[in-house]
Design an enzyme around this catalytic site. Structure first.
Site, PDB file in Angstrom:
ATOM      1  N   MET A   7      -9.492  -3.080  -8.836  1.00  8.88           N
ATOM      2  CA  MET A   7      -9.714  -4.490  -8.510  1.00  8.88           C
ATOM      3  C   MET A   7      -9.194  -5.443  -9.580  1.00  8.88           C
ATOM      4  O   MET A   7      -8.750  -6.538  -9.267  1.00  8.88           O
ATOM      5  CB  MET A   7     -11.210  -4.727  -8.323  1.00  8.88           C
ATOM      6  CG  MET A   7     -11.547  -5.338  -6.991  1.00  8.88           C
ATOM      7  SD  MET A   7     -13.300  -5.062  -6.568  1.00  8.88           S
ATOM      8  CE  MET A   7     -14.148  -5.452  -8.093  1.00  8.88           C
ATOM      9  N   ARG A  45     -20.386  -7.563 -11.780  1.00 11.25           N
ATOM     10  CA  ARG A  45     -20.030  -8.747 -12.566  1.00 11.25           C
ATOM     11  C   ARG A  45     -21.173  -9.748 -12.538  1.00 11.25           C
ATOM     12  O   ARG A  45     -21.886  -9.872 -11.534  1.00 11.25           O
ATOM     13  CB  ARG A  45     -18.776  -9.392 -11.982  1.00 11.25           C
ATOM     14  CG  ARG A  45     -17.511  -8.704 -12.445  1.00 11.25           C
ATOM     15  CD  ARG A  45     -16.322  -9.206 -11.688  1.00 11.25           C
ATOM     16  NE  ARG A  45     -16.455  -8.840 -10.276  1.00 11.25           N
ATOM     17  CZ  ARG A  45     -15.466  -8.929  -9.399  1.00 11.25           C
ATOM     18  NH1 ARG A  45     -14.286  -9.407  -9.763  1.00 11.25           N
ATOM     19  NH2 ARG A  45     -15.643  -8.570  -8.145  1.00 11.25           N
ATOM     20  N   ASN A  67     -15.697   4.104   3.681  1.00  9.08           N
ATOM     21  CA  ASN A  67     -16.525   3.909   2.481  1.00  9.08           C
ATOM     22  C   ASN A  67     -17.574   5.000   2.269  1.00  9.08           C
ATOM     23  O   ASN A  67     -17.632   5.583   1.175  1.00  9.08           O
ATOM     24  CB  ASN A  67     -17.161   2.519   2.493  1.00  9.08           C
ATOM     25  CG  ASN A  67     -16.128   1.407   2.562  1.00  9.08           C
ATOM     26  OD1 ASN A  67     -16.297   0.452   3.280  1.00  9.08           O
ATOM     27  ND2 ASN A  67     -15.035   1.551   1.831  1.00  9.08           N
ATOM     28  N   ALA A 103     -18.613  -1.948  -0.850  1.00  8.65           N
ATOM     29  CA  ALA A 103     -19.111  -1.120   0.260  1.00  8.65           C
ATOM     30  C   ALA A 103     -19.251   0.341  -0.178  1.00  8.65           C
ATOM     31  O   ALA A 103     -20.238   1.002   0.148  1.00  8.65           O
ATOM     32  CB  ALA A 103     -18.175  -1.246   1.456  1.00  8.65           C
ATOM     33  N   LYS A 143     -18.462  -7.083   4.478  1.00 12.36           N
ATOM     34  CA  LYS A 143     -17.304  -6.522   5.174  1.00 12.36           C
ATOM     35  C   LYS A 143     -17.172  -7.186   6.545  1.00 12.36           C
ATOM     36  O   LYS A 143     -18.169  -7.383   7.242  1.00 12.36           O
ATOM     37  CB  LYS A 143     -17.504  -5.022   5.338  1.00 12.36           C
ATOM     38  CG  LYS A 143     -16.328  -4.304   5.968  1.00 12.36           C
ATOM     39  CD  LYS A 143     -16.550  -2.811   6.074  1.00 12.36           C
ATOM     40  CE  LYS A 143     -16.514  -2.124   4.731  1.00 12.36           C
ATOM     41  NZ  LYS A 143     -15.182  -2.134   4.085  1.00 12.36           N
ATOM     42  N   TYR A 161       0.845  -1.195   0.000  1.00  3.13           N
ATOM     43  CA  TYR A 161       0.000   0.000   0.000  1.00  3.13           C
ATOM     44  C   TYR A 161       0.879   1.244   0.000  1.00  3.13           C
ATOM     45  O   TYR A 161       2.070   1.178   0.319  1.00  3.13           O
ATOM     46  CB  TYR A 161      -0.907  -0.024   1.236  1.00  3.13           C
ATOM     47  CG  TYR A 161      -2.131   0.865   1.121  1.00  3.13           C
ATOM     48  CD1 TYR A 161      -3.030   0.693   0.080  1.00  3.13           C
ATOM     49  CD2 TYR A 161      -2.378   1.854   2.059  1.00  3.13           C
ATOM     50  CE1 TYR A 161      -4.150   1.499  -0.029  1.00  3.13           C
ATOM     51  CE2 TYR A 161      -3.507   2.663   1.955  1.00  3.13           C
ATOM     52  CZ  TYR A 161      -4.375   2.484   0.911  1.00  3.13           C
ATOM     53  OH  TYR A 161      -5.490   3.286   0.812  1.00  3.13           O
ATOM     54  N   TYR A 171     -10.993   5.130  -7.872  1.00  4.01           N
ATOM     55  CA  TYR A 171     -10.628   5.022  -6.446  1.00  4.01           C
ATOM     56  C   TYR A 171     -10.166   3.622  -6.084  1.00  4.01           C
ATOM     57  O   TYR A 171      -9.862   3.343  -4.921  1.00  4.01           O
ATOM     58  CB  TYR A 171     -11.791   5.471  -5.551  1.00  4.01           C
ATOM     59  CG  TYR A 171     -13.005   4.562  -5.599  1.00  4.01           C
ATOM     60  CD1 TYR A 171     -13.929   4.648  -6.637  1.00  4.01           C
ATOM     61  CD2 TYR A 171     -13.223   3.620  -4.603  1.00  4.01           C
ATOM     62  CE1 TYR A 171     -15.036   3.817  -6.676  1.00  4.01           C
ATOM     63  CE2 TYR A 171     -14.343   2.784  -4.638  1.00  4.01           C
ATOM     64  CZ  TYR A 171     -15.236   2.893  -5.684  1.00  4.01           C
ATOM     65  OH  TYR A 171     -16.325   2.067  -5.725  1.00  4.01           O
ATOM     66  N   GLY A 172     -10.098   2.730  -7.076  1.00  2.00           N
ATOM     67  CA  GLY A 172      -9.614   1.381  -6.823  1.00  2.00           C
ATOM     68  C   GLY A 172      -9.260   0.718  -8.135  1.00  2.00           C
ATOM     69  O   GLY A 172      -9.561   1.249  -9.214  1.00  2.00           O
TER      70      GLY A 172
END
Lengths: 364, 364
Positions: free
Chosen positions: B274, B203, B154, B182, B357, B81, B271-272
C-alpha cells in the site's frame, strides 16, 4: 557461541594466567592474543603468555599451526558482532593445530592429528592450547596448514548456501555479489566443480580486467561490474537462464540489482552486509515473482549441526575438493604471529578493497 | 490468469455481441462491464449488453447475484497488475452466481446451485454468464450473497497465510499491518477462532479509538498505531511472546517496524504494498535472527492448487466459519450494479481510507 561452561573455563584459565597461578602448569608457555575490553581492535588486543596446565584425562594439547583473521573476529572485538564472549577472551575463530599430547582417556584423537576447533569462539590466536577432546575435531592430514586454516568459515559458508536453500541441478545459474570475497571465490570454484554457472558481480576498480581474469581462471562463468549488471543482456537474451539462487554479502542498491535478475521462485541468501545498508526488496518480487529472502550464518549452522552426518560430509567433500585442486584457499598473506597488528589493522578495511585474507603463522 | 482458450472464447463472445451477431442468442441479455482499453478505470469501463448464447452440452448458465470491486480489479483495468487479460474483457474476479440452466452433459452442477468462479479473470461484473461447468464451482448454499461474494479473495488469502508459512500452535502470536483491511479483518477473526493472538497495526486517524474498538470486537488481541508500535512494551515485557508470523500489506518503514518486533526464525509474508515503497530488511534480521521474507499471491495459489484437497478443505472451513458467525464479511457498501461508477471510483482510494468494500448487487 561457545557453551557457557566453555566460556567460563577459558576465562578462568586466562585469569589464572594473569595472576601467574601456575599450580597446573608445566613447561609449555602459550603466547596468545587476549581481548581485555570491547572496542578498537588495536587497543583492545594484546599478546599475553599463559603457562599451559597439565592435561586432564579427557583433554588434548594442541600446537597451533595457522589461524585466520576474519572480519567477524574484528567485529567480535569491537563488540558489534552477534557473538560476545566474556572478557577477557582469546581472539580468533578459525585455525588449524596439531595434537601434541593426549590425556589418558582420550580415544578420538592421537598425537600428530591435525585438528580444527569444533566450537565457536574457541580462541585460535594462540600458539598452544589445552582443551577437552571434543572441542576439536580431526581433519584430513593431507591438507596444508593454510588450506586447513581457511576451510571452516568461507568454504563451508559457500557450500551450505549452495546446498541448503535451492535444489540446483547441473546447468542452473547462481548469481552472487562480492564475488571476489573469500566466500565468493569458494562459490565460484564449487559452482564449477558441480556444473553450475556462476554470475559474479564485483565493484568496478582500476584493475578490473585483471580481477575478472582471476575470477574466470577460478571458474567464473560470467563476471560483471555493478554497472554492467544493470544493463546486461545475458538473461534477457536467454544466453543464461534466470538464476534460482542469489548470494548477497553487500545489501543496498547492489543487492536490489541482483534481485532484479533473479528468476521466479528464486531465493536470495544474505550472509553479509558490506554496504551497511538494508536489503531493499520490491514488493512485486515477493508477491508476483514468489521470490524469498533469507539469511545464512555459519555460526548458527554449526551450533545446530555440529557432528551430524551433514557436517561430516561437508568437511570430507571440501577436503577432497582441496586435495584434488578444485578448491584453492583464498588469496592470502601469511604473516608471522608476532606481526598480528598488521593483520588486525587490515582485516576489516572500511573500503573492503584489501583483496586478500590475513593468515597468522602461529609458530613464527 | 484464465487459460488462453477461455480468454479467446470470452473475447470472441464479446466481439460477436458488439457486432450484434445473434446466431446462438436466446432471449436472455447479460449486462456487463466491458474493459475496452487499459487505463483510467472510469474511462475504460462501460456497460454493454450481450445476448447470451444457447448452452453447449457441457455448459451452464449462471445468474450473478453479487460481485465485489477489489483493488486488484482496478489495477487490472489500469494495466498495472500482474494479470493482463486480452482486450476487450469483462471486469471482476470475485462474485457469486446461481445456476439457472445446465447443458445436457452437465453432471457437477444443477439448477439452483450457488457458484463461484473457479478460474481467475472469469469476469464477474455481469448479470448473466454462460461457461463450461468446470469454470465455476458449487459452494455452501447457506451463505448469503454478500458472504459468498466476498469469501474467495480476502478470507482465502488470510487463511493460506496463517496456514502455509509457519506452523502455529494455540497461543502463538501473529503480527500484521493494514489490520483494518478486508484481509486484516479475516486474519483477526481466524486468529481468534484458532486460539492465536493477533497484534494489529493500523494508521493513526481521527476516529482511532472507534477503529480499535471495532477490531477488538472482531477478536483482535492488541491494536496499535504505527507510532505505538515503535515504543510498545508488549513484547519486551514478555506480556506477549515475539510473533513467529508477520503479515505485511504496506511495505516501507511501517513494515520495517513490524520486522523489528518479529521473533527469531520468524517469517514475514508480504501480500500487498500500500505504501508503494519496497520492503526494507535489516541484514542482521536475515543473518542473526534467521528471519525470512516471502510473498503470497492468491492468484498463484489458486492456479497451483485449484480443485486440490487443500483447496476444498479451505472453502469448507471458511464457509463453516461464516455460517457459525466466526467470520463476518468485511465492512461493505452494497450498491446496485447500475451504480458501478461509484464503486470503481472508490475501490482504490489513494489514501486507502475508505474503510469498506464495494459490493455490486448484480440484479439491481
Amino acid at each position: 557461541m561457545a557453551a557457557a561452561g566453555m566460556s567460563l573455563r577459558r576465562s578462568s584459565v586466562i585469569i589464572s594466567a594473569l595472576f601467574r597461578n601456575a599450580s597446573r602448569q608445566n613447561s609449555t608457555i602459550s603466547h596468545q592474543l587476549v581481548v581485555t575490553q570491547y572496542g578498537d581492535p588495536i587497543k583492545s588486543v594484546s599478546m599475553a603468555e599463559e603457562p599451559l596446565p597439565s592435561l586432564n584425562s579427557n583433554e588434548v594439547k594442541v600446537r597451533m599451526l595457522a589461524s585466520t583473521v576474519n572480519p567477524a573476529d574484528i567485529n567480535t572485538i569491537q563488540g558489534s558482532y552477534a557473538v560476545k564472549p566474556n572478557i577477557p577472551f582469546v581472539g580468533g575463530n578459525e585455525g588449524v593445530g596439531e595434537v601434541i599430547e593426549v590425556g589418558s582417556d582420550v580415544t578420538q584423537l592421537k598425537v600428530g592429528d591435525k585438528v580444527l576447533p569444533a566450537i565457536n569462539a574457541w580462541g585460535t590466536w594462540r600458539t598452544y592450547a589445552v582443551c577437552p577432546q571434543n572441542h576439536v575435531f580431526k581433519i584430513n592430514p593431507n591438507l596444508s596448514p593454510v588450506e586447513a586454516a581457511t576451510m571452516s568459515v568461507n568454504p563451508c559458508t559457500a557450500y551450505r548456501m549452495l546446498k541448503d536453500f535451492v535444489s540446483l541441478k547441473s546447468g542452473d545459474v547462481v548469481i552472487q555479489n562480492g564475488a571476489n570475497s573469500a566466500v565468493g571465490q569458494s562459490v565460484i570454484q564449487m559452482c564449477k566443480a558441480w556444473g553450475l554457472k556462476s554470475v559474479n558481480i564485483v565493484r568496478n576498480r582500476p584493475n578490473i580486467e585483471e580481477l575478472k581474469k582471476e575470477l574466470q581462471e577460478l571458474g567464473a562463468h560470467v563476471v560483471l561490474t555493478e554497472e554492467e549488471l544493470r544493463t546486461t543482456e545475458v538473461f534477457k537474451s536467454k544466453q543464461l537462464s534466470r538464476p534460482l539462487l542469489g548470494l548477497n554479502c553487500v545489501g543496498g542498491k547492489n543487492a536490489l540489482e541482483v534481485t532484479r535478475q533473479l528468476g521466479n521462485k528464486g531465493t536470495m541468501v544474505t550472509y553479509g552486509g558490506m554496504s551497511r545498508e538494508p536489503l531493499m526488496v520490491p514488493v512485486s518480487a515477493l508477491i508476483f515473482k514468489d521470490q524469498r529472502f533469507v539469511g545464512y550464518w555459519m555460526t548458527r549452522w554449526n551450533k545446530e549441526n555440529q557432528g551430524s552426518e551433514n557436517w561430516e560430509n561437508m568437511y570430507d567433500n571440501i577436503a577432497t575438493m582441496i586435495i584434488e585442486k578444485k578448491l584453492a584457499p583464498p588469496k592470502h598473506k601469511l604473516v608471522p604471529f608476532t606481526q598480528f597488528k598488521e593483520a588486525i589493522e587490515n582485516a576489516l578495511s572500511p573500503k573492503g578493497f584489501i583483496g586478500y585474507k590475513y593468515i597468522l603463522d602461529m609458530q613464527k
